[in-house]
Enzyme design. Structure first.
Site, PDB file in Angstrom:
ATOM      1  CE  LYS A  64      -3.839   2.084   2.624  1.00  0.00           C
ATOM      2  NZ  LYS A  64      -4.694   1.958   3.825  1.00  0.00           N
ATOM      3  CB  SER A 112      -7.919   3.958   2.951  1.00  0.00           C
ATOM      4  OG  SER A 112      -7.104   3.253   3.874  1.00  0.00           O
ATOM      5  CB  SER A 117      -8.297   1.149   5.886  1.00  0.00           C
ATOM      6  OG  SER A 117      -8.955   2.388   5.915  1.00  0.00           O
TER       7      SER A 117
END
Lengths: 485, 481
Positions: free
Chosen positions: A77, A152, A176
């Site tokens: 990420k 996210s 997330s």
């Protein structure tokens, strides 16, 4: 070739020399190149560095020196600091930022032999539940590219779902990892707060953030978590406690295990098709020998507002360093110092980030601290107490991960409150610090994946992985791959 | 109307740890800009603080030295504000739950009674960097972040002081203690020990506090005194003109000798303090407190008491000699040579400190070693030289760093104690001054001093004065018949 393979299968194939890391890494990189333009799940890919790492991994395998994830292609990420490439946090603010160091979990996965193919897109600074707030544009859900992948860690979710990498890291502040895992039909685990180091994770809300693995299966996550977890002297909040053998914990029998289902979860906001899938999964658990019983988490309904106050407060402070003084975006020709701060931040941060900074600044300000921040901390303690009490009676707490399956791009973008409710079931685990896992348990009427959510007591990631794995052995939801990818 | 000031001080002392409060970077002063920095103290994205335990131990020592309570659990907070030399956009400090509370300090103002000043709290925090405004062109500011993250303790006093002199005495005592403890180098020029003063005035006898102002940039003891004195007069003038005092921060301008407004309370920052989520609450185990207690040196007050009982010194002398650990140690080494303690105290305080002060030197830079000063004192005691001659010996000792016996030998300053030698000179003087002899015989006893003086003059001051006195008197009295 890699489309049908899980991370664990690739791991095994590499060790048994069915194929080389060069081959699988190449295959993923080619898939990224070919398919990602439809998803926008990557902010960047690292072809050169990945191929070099793959070759090095192949040599180690040849020498019989394979480490736990030797040669396995994964993605990070883009909220995690990496020396390779840029660390953008999907923000204009950090568009060209290069980190001088690797995050601890990045370092550890590298030390375990993993090959990094690229970095995945996310909501700007991890603020969002749909991946629509990224400066680099929204990520699309491979199950239906008109829908969101969740957020996210939506880039990681979409990339894993479309098999653009064998696994990916995510970070979870209020859901997330788990919510995009659910919306993308993959398995994602948020570890206990303190289980994985936050060093190098660009902070959103420090007391809630936790990095974790996302991959097709629970077994995959077990391998990744084993490499990521552990004490880190650079993070004072990381816990000095031995790391369990997660892959070794997968097979345990579920008979005698008690699964609590909070009555508070089944409210009117829950989509009927999601509820159906989750209830069916609970039946499956009964078949696997677990006892399922109703419990109560009375303060659960306050999790979202509590989370909003605390996370915004911490974010407003954590994001103060992006002031244009030392690195990253700086406004052109400011009139004076104050103008430099204001213009830099107005230009560099997107709307959602600005909204949260303002909320956070407000709730910490002198006249409102007691009414908001302090009150939220008190509620947080109640929520934690609810969990402590629940875990005296049950081993696991089960429910839906997200109240709905993936929604349309733009559908909730104008309604922040509706958007925040996507994290209804996940935020409490962050407030309490307990671990949670989400894995596929069916499909919505629209053919989109539905996620099952399990939570366990502190440091019982082994139980979560075990329970998810047993379920995945009995079902095949996790084997489905979106058409066209 | 007569006014009295109410003064409280906030003192920042930089702890002498080798590394910074939250990372491993060096704290060495004066390195090239930005060479002592790392991602952590630069606040790079993703970095986290790790507390330096040595800094905690030092802060605990300070707490114990001022008889304060060490909190078993204190909390680091973030103080949020934007400033170019503050990399994270907040300063990690302690706020609601400081490490140390409720201390006290005995002070000895130069022209006043000893006094006990309360210490409200001592908390730990990190320093910020430095903005450099000169040498980079018009309107350009450069930032040096070497100092960022340097560990500080902030020592906050009660508003207990009632004169600039009391404030200075308190500050000097604190300064002495941090140096005794070796937790701070005390260098005010480099900013390792700095002070802000909160000053208000009120009509004499009033119990209520007036509105205070906070004075910044007080970088020497003298400036503390000057700034407070100025501020008292300024506030008095405002009040006497019927105005009122604005609560504000004022900057001391040492060149102009005045304070001027920096910012008023209305525009003051809202720091939005909240507990730092990156650091666990600071738990100080009893073992650490005991370890710190065990490593406490003898502190000025205890040393002063001991000097009074062990060496028979007066309170004032004992206080002066214990102002610094180095001075006290020097004095003790003088006494250790076997020199008389009171005489040694006089020679250390009056002659040596006098000379050092004149040169702006510190006791550690004394050209006369404690051992040599001890020998000098002994030469007075064993009557090798007189106290007066000793001053002549002292000068070359100080100038050349040599031992007293060499000076005495070289300059022939040895006292004449040989009775026959003195008698010969006395006879000579009596022979040369018949007039004065007659005066003595006529009953003018005072003239005795004249003869003694003449003898001392002829011997270059080397004759033993007691012997001279005695012999002159004997010889003159013999004339009386």
């Amino acid at each position: 070739m890699v489309r049908e393979l899980t991370l664990s299968r690739i791991r095994q194939g590499l060790r048994e020399k069915e194929f080389s890391s060069r081959e699988v890494t190449q295959a993923y990189l080619d898939r990224i190149e070919e398919l990602d333009p439809r998803l926008n799940s990557f902010t960047q890919s690292f072809r050169e560095a990945a191929m070099a790492a793959a070759d090095a991994a192949d040599e180690r395998i040849a020498r019989g020196e394979a480490r736990p994830l030797e040669g396995v292609p994964i993605a990070h990420k883009d909220l995690l600091a990496t020396v390779e490439g840029r660390t953008t946090c999907a923000s204009k603010m950090l568009e060209d930022y290069r980190s001088p160091f690797d995050a601890t979990v990045v370092e550890r996965l590298a030390a375990a032999g993993a090959v990094v193919v690229g970095k995945t897109n996310l909501d700007e600074f991890a603020m969002g539940s749909s991946n629509e707030t990224s400066y680099f544009g929204p990520v699309r859900n491979p199950w239906n590219t008109e829908t969101v992948p969740g957020g996210s860690s939506g880039g990681s979710g979409a990339a894993v779902a479309a098999r653009l990498c064998a696994g990916a890291t995510g970070t979870d502040t209020g859901g997330s990892i788990r919510q995009p895992a659910a919306l993308c039909g993959v398995t994602g685990l948020k570890p206990t707060y303190g289980r994985c180091s936050r060093y190098g994770l660009v902070a959103f809300a420090s007391s809630l953030d936790q990095p974790g693995p996302m991959a097709p299966t629970a077994e995959d996550c077990a391998h990744m978590l084993g490499a990521m977890a552990g004490h880190d002297e650079r993070d004072s909040t990381s816990v000095d406690r031995p790391v369990d053998d997660y892959p070794g914990a997968l097979e345990g029998d579920l008979s005698g295990k008690v699964i609590g289902v909070p009555a508070e979860f089944f409210t009117e906001g829950l989509a009927p098709d999601v509820e159906r899938a989750v209830r069916a999964a609970l039946d499956q658990y009964r078949e696997l020998g677990a006892e399922v019983r109703e419990i109560h988490l009375p303060h659960y309904p306050y999790a979202i507002p509590t989370y909003q106050v605390i996370s915004a407060a911490e974010a407003s402070s954590n994001l103060a360093r992006f002031d244009g003084v030392r690195y990253t975006h700086r406004t052109v020709e400011p009139e004076n110092l104050v103008d430099m701060y204001e213009s830099t931040r107005a230009e560099g941060f997107g709307a959602e980030v600005q909204r949260r900074i303002m909320v956070g600044t407000f709730v910490l300000s002198a006249g409102y601290y007691d009414a908001y921040y302090l009150k939220a901390q008190k509620v947080r303690t109640r929520i934690r107490d609810d969990f402590a009490k629940a875990f005296e009676e049950v081993d696991l707490i089960a429910g839906p991960t997200s109240p709905t399956a993936a929604f349309g791009i733009g559908e909730k973008a104008a309604d922040p409150i509706a958007m925040y409710l996507s994290d209804l079931y996940t935020t409490a685990a962050n407030l309490a610090g307990v671990p949670g896992i989400s894995f596929p348990c069916g499909f919505s009427e629209g053919g989109l994946p539905v996620g099952m959510h399990l939570m366990a007591n502190f440091f019982r990631e082994d139980l979560l992985l075990n329970a998810a794995h047993r379920y995945q052995q009995a079902t095949d939801w996790h084997t489905r791959i979106p058409e066209g990818f | 109307m007569e006014f009295e000031p109410v003064i409280g001080l906030e003192v920042h002392a930089q702890l002498s740890t080798k590394s910074k409060l939250f990372c491993g970077c060096s704290t060495q002063y004066g390195a090239e800009a930005n060479t002592q920095t790392c991602p952590v103290c630069l606040g790079m994205p993703g970095t986290l603080p790790v507390l330096n335990r040595e800094a905690v131990r030092m802060a605990v020592m300070m707490g114990l030295a001022v008889e304060a309570e060490v909190r078993p659990r204190s909390v680091f907070a973030r103080k949020n504000y934007f400033y170019p030399d503050l990399p994270k956009g907040y300063q990690t400090s302690q706020y609601e739950l400081p490490l140390i509370e409720h201390g006290r300090l005995r002070t000895e103002p130069e022209d006043g009674e000893p006094k006990v000043v309360g210490i409200t709290r001592i908390h730990m925090e990190e320093d910020a960097g430095k903005s450099l405004h000169e040498g980079f062109g018009e309107g350009v500011t450069a930032i040096d972040l070497n100092r960022t993250g340097t560990p500080l303790i902030e020592i906050v006093s009660e508003p207990d002081m009632r004169s600039p002199q009391e404030a200075v005495a308190y500050l000097k005592k604190l300064h002495s203690i941090v140096r005794y403890l070796e937790i701070c180098d005390g260098n005010m020029q480099e900013g390792s020990f700095r002070c802000d003063a909160n000053v208000s005035i009120r009509p004499m006898g009033s119990e209520e506090f007036g509105t205070r102002t906070e004075l910044k940039n007080l970088n020497s003891f003298r400036n503390v005194e000057r700034a407070i004195t100025f501020e008292m007069a300024r506030q008095q003038e405002v009040l006497e003109d019927g105005g009122h005092i604005t609560q504000e921060t004022r900057l001391w301008d040492a060149d102009k000798g005045e304070t001027r407004s920096m910012r008023t309370k209305e525009e003051a920052n809202d720091y939005r303090y909240f507990p730092c989520p990156d650091l666990l609450p600071l738990d100080v185990p009893e073992t650490l407190v005991e370890e710190a207690r065990g490593s406490l040196p003898e502190l000025p007050d205890a040393k002063r008491e001991r000097f009074m009982t062990e060496f028979g010194l007066k309170d004032y002398d004992a206080s002066v000699l214990t102002t610094s650990r180095e001075l006290a140690g020097y004095y003790e080494r003088v006494v250790a040579t076997g020199a008389d303690a009171k005489l040694a105290a006089n020679w250390t305080m009056v002659e040596l400190l006098g000379a050092l002060n004149k040169d702006g030197r510190d006791i550690t830079e004394s050209p006369i070693s404690a051992e040599n000063l001890g020998v000098l004192v002994q030469r007075i005691e064993d009557e090798t030289i007189s106290g007066k001659i000793a001053k002549q010996v002292f000068e070359p000792m100080y100038a050349e760093g040599i031992d007293p016996d060499t000076v005495i030998e070289r300059e022939g300053l040895k006292q004449i104690t040989d009775t026959s030698a003195i008698e010969a000179v006395v006879d000579e003087v009596i022979g040369e001054n018949e007039g004065q002899v007659q005066q003595y015989l006529d009953g003018k006893d005072k003239v005795l001093g004249f003869f003694v003086g003449q003898v001392m003059k002829k011997t270059g001051g080397k004759a033993n004065p007691q012997q001279v006195n005695q012999i002159v008197k004997e010889k003159l009295d013999a004339r009386k018949g």
